[in-house]
Structures are given as C-alpha cells and as structure tokens.
Design an enzyme around this catalytic site. Structure first.
Site, PDB file in Angstrom:
ATOM      1  N   GLY A  59       0.866  -1.522  -0.103  1.00 37.69           N
ATOM      2  CA  GLY A  59       0.597   0.061   0.209  1.00 37.69           C
ATOM      3  C   GLY A  59       1.195   1.617   0.391  1.00 37.69           C
ATOM      4  O   GLY A  59       0.720   2.119  -1.030  1.00 37.69           O
ATOM      5  N   TYR A  60       2.008   0.960   0.743  1.00 37.77           N
ATOM      6  CA  TYR A  60       2.896   2.161   0.825  1.00 37.77           C
ATOM      7  C   TYR A  60       3.514   2.474  -0.839  1.00 37.77           C
ATOM      8  O   TYR A  60       3.041   3.556  -1.147  1.00 37.77           O
ATOM      9  CB  TYR A  60       3.969   1.968   2.009  1.00 37.77           C
ATOM     10  CG  TYR A  60       4.888   3.520   2.167  1.00 37.77           C
ATOM     11  CD1 TYR A  60       4.544   4.673   2.876  1.00 37.77           C
ATOM     12  CD2 TYR A  60       5.846   3.512   1.850  1.00 37.77           C
ATOM     13  CE1 TYR A  60       5.028   5.497   3.521  1.00 37.77           C
ATOM     14  CE2 TYR A  60       6.719   4.390   1.858  1.00 37.77           C
ATOM     15  CZ  TYR A  60       6.229   5.458   2.641  1.00 37.77           C
ATOM     16  OH  TYR A  60       6.951   6.586   2.417  1.00 37.77           O
ATOM     17  N   THR A  61       3.865   1.367  -0.420  1.00 37.37           N
ATOM     18  CA  THR A  61       4.582   2.071  -2.444  1.00 37.37           C
ATOM     19  C   THR A  61       3.320   1.781  -3.094  1.00 37.37           C
ATOM     20  O   THR A  61       3.931   3.247  -4.073  1.00 37.37           O
ATOM     21  CB  THR A  61       5.620   0.243  -2.784  1.00 37.37           C
ATOM     22  OG1 THR A  61       6.362   0.005  -2.153  1.00 37.37           O
ATOM     23  CG2 THR A  61       6.182   0.358  -3.605  1.00 37.37           C
TER      24      THR A  61
END
Length: 254
Positions: free
Chosen positions: A158-160
């Site tokens: 999700g962060y990426t």
C-alpha cells in the site's frame, strides 16, 4: 537578485503537514529560518517543540490538529486556512503513514487507510491550495515522496503504491501548472533516522545491509532536509518543475 536573496522566504506563509516530528519538523523550522510564517498540522502529536523552534526565529506559528484521512475534517481545515490567512505561498505535503504486512496478508483496512492519508489527502490539499496559487500566479508545492516512488519495497504494498502515485502527481501537476507560476516538486528521503525506522536500525543485520549500500555510509537525519526544502520553496527553484529530489546519501546511484 543576489544569490542569497534567492533563498529568502520573507513575507511568505507555508503550510507544512505532519510537522510535529522528524522530517516535517525540520522542514518547517528551515522555512521559518528562511523567513516564512508556518501553519503546521499533526494528527495527535505535541506541537510544542516545533512551535517553540519556529517562534525563536521570529516567525509566527499556527497549529491545527487534524486527521487528514477524515475527508470532512480535511475540507474544513482547508476552508479555515483560506479564510484565516491572506495567502498561502508554500504547501509542504509531508504527512503520511506506513503499515507493514506481506501483500498476500495486506488487509483492506491497511490499504484504504494508506490510500486516504498518503494519496487522497495529498491530492486534495494540492488541488485546493493550488487553485489559490494559480489565481495569484505564484506558489510552491512540495510533496514528500520516497525511495519507494522508484522501488518496490518489501511488505509495504500500500505504501509503495501511494508513493509511486505521488511521484506521478508531482509530474502531472508540474506539467499543468509550471507555465502558470506554480512550481510542483518532490523530495524523496532515503533511509532516515526517525521513529519510522527505529525497528530497522535496531535489527543488526538489516542495519548493516542498509549501511553497506549507502555510499555516504550513514543514516540520514531530519536536518538533511532543511536545505532541499528551502531550495524548492524559494525563488532559487523557479525553473524547477516536476522534479523529485533524492536525499538518500547516494542509495539510488548504487
């Protein structure tokens, strides 16, 4: 204009999100040291340290506690800022979050939270403050990107995804707004000694592997972002658009 004057921010007002600790605090203090008044936000942190540091420079500091994932609260905050402050000249879109789980186990709740904080709120803030910058024909918007704007990472899908999307926003908004006097750029931190990386630094094997790849041979510190933030917020970067400035000790050059 003389060279040092190019970096001055006198009579400017900057909104810096997520500025109670770490990179956000250092960038807010740097902008104040260059002459800007600061409007800072945090979700629940104590703003007293950044407020004290900003006010010691002789500049004004105004703080708002806000969860930028709350869409209603976010719009209310933006409206209050626009109503209260004569002009917002600089936006530092720094607030963000990270939640770690392997992709096959990454729950919807993690994904939705990260998208709301790291991407949806970032776009709304840039769009709404950007409208007013476009009307007056000047402004600076700085997104906090990441090494994972370029790489895939592990256990942080999700962060990426959000940091890759933010890199795209830097380019898209930079393309649209450069000719209208609004500069949109990003700063991509490398491995920085903050609360978010405490676990990595305490893992002897991971810490060594990370340091072995960094040509500078050390973890970054929040004050490494003072110069880049002032540069991208000041007239010194008037011909810089849609660029992501890596502050990573040489990690991506390796």
């Amino acid at each position: 204009m003389q060279t040092l004057q190019l970096f001055g921010l006198e009579r400017k007002t900057a909104v810096v999100t997520g500025c109670d600790t770490g990179l956000g605090m250092s960038m807010a203090i740097a902008l104040a040291e260059a002459g800007a008044d600061i409007v800072g936000t945090s979700r629940s942190g104590d703003p007293s340290n950044v407020q004290k540091a900003v006010e010691e420079t002789g500049r004004n500091y105004t703080h708002y506690s806000i969860d930028i994932a709350d869409r209603k609260a976010l719009y209310a905050f933006i409206g209050k800022i626009i109503e209260t402050h004569k002009s917002i000249d600089i936006l530092v879109n720094n607030a963000g979050t990270i939640l770690r789980k392997p992709a096959a186990e990454h729950p919807d709740e993690y994904w939705d939270k990260i998208i709301d904080v790291n991407l949806n709120a970032q776009f709304i803030l840039a769009r709404e403050f950007g409208k007013h910058m476009l009307e007056k024909g000047s402004g600076k918007i700085i997104f906090t990107c990441s090494l994972l704007s370029f790489q895939g990472g592990i256990n942080v899908p999700g962060y990426t995804a959000t940091k890759s999307a933010v890199a795209g926003l830097v380019k898209a908004l930079g393309n649209e707004w450069a000719s209208k006097g609004v500069n949109v750029n990003g700063i991509a931190p490398g491995y920085i000694a903050t609360n978010n990386t405490k676990a990595l630094r305490e893992d002897a094997d991971r810490n060594k592997a990370i340091l072995d790849r960094i040509p500078a041979g050390r973890w970054g510190v929040p004050d490494d972002f003072k110069g880049p933030a002032v540069f991208l917020a000041s007239p010194a970067s008037d011909y810089v658009n849609g660029t992501i400035l890596l502050v990573d000790g040489g990690w991506m050059a390796r």
